[in-house]
Enzyme design. Structure first.
Site, short mmCIF file in Angstrom:
data_model
loop_
_atom_site.label_atom_id
_atom_site.label_comp_id
_atom_site.label_asym_id
_atom_site.label_seq_id
_atom_site.Cartn_x
_atom_site.Cartn_y
_atom_site.Cartn_z
N LYS A 243 35.67 -105.16 102.33
CA LYS A 243 37.10 -105.21 102.01
C LYS A 243 37.86 -105.66 103.26
CE LYS A 243 35.75 -102.70 98.36
NZ LYS A 243 34.32 -102.53 98.03
N ASP B 188 40.92 -105.88 103.80
CA ASP B 188 42.02 -105.01 104.17
C ASP B 188 41.65 -104.19 105.40
OD1 ASP B 188 43.91 -105.64 102.28
OD2 ASP B 188 43.26 -104.13 100.85
N LYS C 48 37.35 -97.61 102.07
CA LYS C 48 36.84 -98.95 101.76
C LYS C 48 35.67 -99.33 102.66
CE LYS C 48 41.42 -100.46 100.28
NZ LYS C 48 42.58 -101.34 100.55
N GLU D 28 39.30 -93.55 96.25
CA GLU D 28 40.63 -92.97 96.39
C GLU D 28 40.55 -91.46 96.19
OE1 GLU D 28 42.77 -95.09 97.34
OE2 GLU D 28 41.89 -96.98 96.68
N ARG E 185 48.53 -93.57 102.10
CA ARG E 185 49.99 -93.49 102.17
C ARG E 185 50.52 -93.44 103.60
NH1 ARG E 185 52.53 -89.55 97.60
NH2 ARG E 185 51.56 -87.94 98.91
N LYS E 186 49.65 -93.43 104.58
CA LYS E 186 50.10 -93.38 105.97
C LYS E 186 49.62 -94.61 106.74
CE LYS E 186 52.57 -89.67 105.91
NZ LYS E 186 52.85 -89.84 104.46
N ASP F 107 52.43 -80.18 99.46
CA ASP F 107 52.75 -81.54 99.04
C ASP F 107 51.44 -82.24 98.68
OD1 ASP F 107 54.13 -83.86 98.51
OD2 ASP F 107 54.50 -84.37 100.61
N ALA F 108 51.44 -82.97 97.60
CA ALA F 108 50.23 -83.71 97.22
C ALA F 108 49.92 -84.79 98.24
CB ALA F 108 50.40 -84.33 95.83
N ASP G 245 48.17 -86.28 103.09
CA ASP G 245 47.70 -87.66 102.96
C ASP G 245 46.51 -87.92 103.88
OD1 ASP G 245 49.65 -88.38 101.09
OD2 ASP G 245 51.10 -88.88 102.66
N LYS G 246 46.53 -87.31 105.06
CA LYS G 246 45.40 -87.50 105.97
C LYS G 246 44.16 -86.74 105.52
CE LYS G 246 46.24 -90.59 108.28
NZ LYS G 246 45.26 -91.68 108.26
N HIS H 83 47.64 -82.99 107.51
CA HIS H 83 48.65 -83.51 106.59
C HIS H 83 47.97 -83.89 105.28
CE1 HIS H 83 51.46 -86.39 104.78
NE2 HIS H 83 52.41 -85.81 105.49
N GLU I 84 35.76 -97.37 92.65
CA GLU I 84 34.61 -98.20 92.28
C GLU I 84 33.55 -98.15 93.36
OE1 GLU I 84 36.66 -101.69 89.61
OE2 GLU I 84 36.28 -102.10 91.72
N LYS J 117 53.44 -82.77 111.95
CA LYS J 117 53.97 -84.12 112.12
C LYS J 117 54.64 -84.21 113.48
CE LYS J 117 55.73 -86.21 108.48
NZ LYS J 117 56.60 -86.55 107.30
N PHE K 67 57.67 -73.11 108.53
CA PHE K 67 56.68 -74.08 108.02
C PHE K 67 55.37 -73.33 107.81
CE2 PHE K 67 54.79 -78.61 108.91
CZ PHE K 67 54.22 -78.61 107.65
#
Length: 409
Positions: free
Chosen positions: A284, A286, A280, A44, A259-260, A253-254, A18-19, A16, A57, A177, A245
């Site tokens: 961090k 997060d 990260k 990123e 995002r997941k 798709d970008a 995003d992955k 995918h 960074e 998916k 598909f």
């Protein structure tokens, strides 16, 4: 809690878009931590048609100094890591090819103002890399102590990817998916009502015998993954419901890092603090505090102290100790939630849940993150240095601490 309800979770494959971005970002984290365990990384990634862009960074020995000077050869290593990640996933398509994609590196030095808050100095301990709230969760719906809907969604796609890589399903392409809807009775899954799988495929597998072969294969995977007692003649299957598909991945798709995050965590069955994990370093919170919260929640359930448990932690940038610790066992606890909170505070090996305490106890300053970037950060097998937050080695410590403070709920 309602006695009868439907609940759904989704997952996405390693292909995918995003992955793909998450895996590239974590490949950079691993590269940098292999050179400097104290590296600072916030990487990123953007993926689109035959293009990968890095931004963020960074700082570290053998990587980049505070003035933004690159160490010799490191930029070539970064590009190699990016291309090898895309190659491993399996993208050799006209619209996204590991060897032909355009690559741009816009990584730059970490902000000096962030560094002064995070770095240890004098009597000041290492501070959190940002403010925020983090959640951890565990439940007894599966042996992995994960929400069943997400656990099965992950495992369907993980199995399909393994078959694709092994040549057992040559009609599959990397992007896919899944989505699983289960009926729950008294908090336990009792039936799979709907299973959705959309998978990118080779040309011609959207009609006739080829389409039938693909559909039959996907149903076999579902039958292998889900417990037989959950499937019946009433289970509804949606396999490639759009019909075709062929165009997928970053060409279709970008993709962007982070995002997941619900796929990465608990499939919507528990709260999420909002911060992404991939890209990260473990200063961090997060990332590291979310891992610690899962570690605590899983050990609480594994210890038999609750059937469901949610943990919340909160931090301020530059401050070492958490601002708050919250435990919620959703009415399933054998002792009071406040008693569990007190017991957690008495476990010295956790280092008061400071960023340094978390990453020291769990061994997070190692290149272990690429493995986390597809099929979930939680519910995975703790093996070697990988997924240390999935260990249940805190059970005895929790019970010992509770013996000192427990009061019947």
């Amino acid at each position: 809690m309602r006695s009868s309800y439907l609940f759904t979770s989704e997952s996405v494959s390693e292909g995918h878009p995003d992955k793909v971005a998450d895996q590239i970002s974590d490949a950079i984290v691993d590269l940098f931590l292999s050179k400097d365990p104290e590296a600072r990384v916030a990487c990123e990634t953007l993926t689109t048609t035959n293009r990968v862009v890095l931004a963020g960074e960074i700082r570290g020995q053998g990587i980049m100094d505070r003035e933004g000077n690159w160490a010799p050869g490191i930029r070539d290593e970064i590009e190699h890591a990016v291309r090898q990640t895309v190659k491993r996933i399996g993208y050799e398509q006209a619209g996204f090819h590991w060897d032909r994609l355009d690559f741009a590196n816009h990584l730059h030095p970490q902000s000096a103002h962030i560094a002064q808050g995070v770095d240890a100095s004098g009597n000041k301990d290492e501070g959190a890399g940002d403010q925020g709230i983090m959640f951890g969760f565990a439940c007894d719906e599966t042996p992995d102590l994960m929400p069943a809907t997400l656990d099965y969604s992950h495992k369907i796609l993980e199995r399909m990817a393994a078959d694709r890589h092994a040549g057992r399903a040559p009609f599959l392409e990397p992007d896919a998916k899944s989505q699983v809807t289960l009926r729950f009775e008294n908090g336990k899954p009792v039936a799979a009502t709907v299973v959705v799988v959309s998978t990118q495929h080779k040309k011609g597998y959207d009609e006739g015998e080829n389409e039938a072969e693909l559909h039959a294969y996907v149903k076999r995977v579902i039958a292998d993954v889900l417990p037989a007692e959950l499937l019946s003649d009433e289970t509804v299957y949606h396999i490639n419901p759009t019909g075709s598909f062929e165009i997928g991945g970053p060409e279709g798709d970008a993709g962007i890092t982070g995002r997941k995050i619900i796929v990465d965590t608990y499939g919507g069955a528990a709260p999420h603090g909002g911060g992404a994990f991939s890209g990260k370093d473990p200063t961090k919170v997060d990332r590291s505090a979310a891992y610690a919260a899962r570690y605590l929640a899983k050990n609480i359930v594994a210890a038999g102290l609750a059937r469901r448990c949610t943990i919340q932690l909160a931090y301020a940038i530059g401050v070492s100790e958490p601002l708050s610790l919250y435990v919620d066992t959703h009415g399933t606890g054998t002792v009071g939630d406040d008693v569990i909170e007190t017991a957690i505070g008495r476990i010295g090996k956790l280092g008061r849940l400071t960023p340094r305490g978390i990453r020291t106890h769990l061994g997070l300053n190692k290149p272990i993150y690429s493995a986390t970037a597809a099929y979930g950060h939680f519910g995975r097998k703790a093996e070697g240095d990988l997924f240390p937050w999935e260990k249940t080695d805190l059970v005895d410590d929790l019970k010992a601490a509770l013996a000192e403070v427990a009061v019947p709920a």
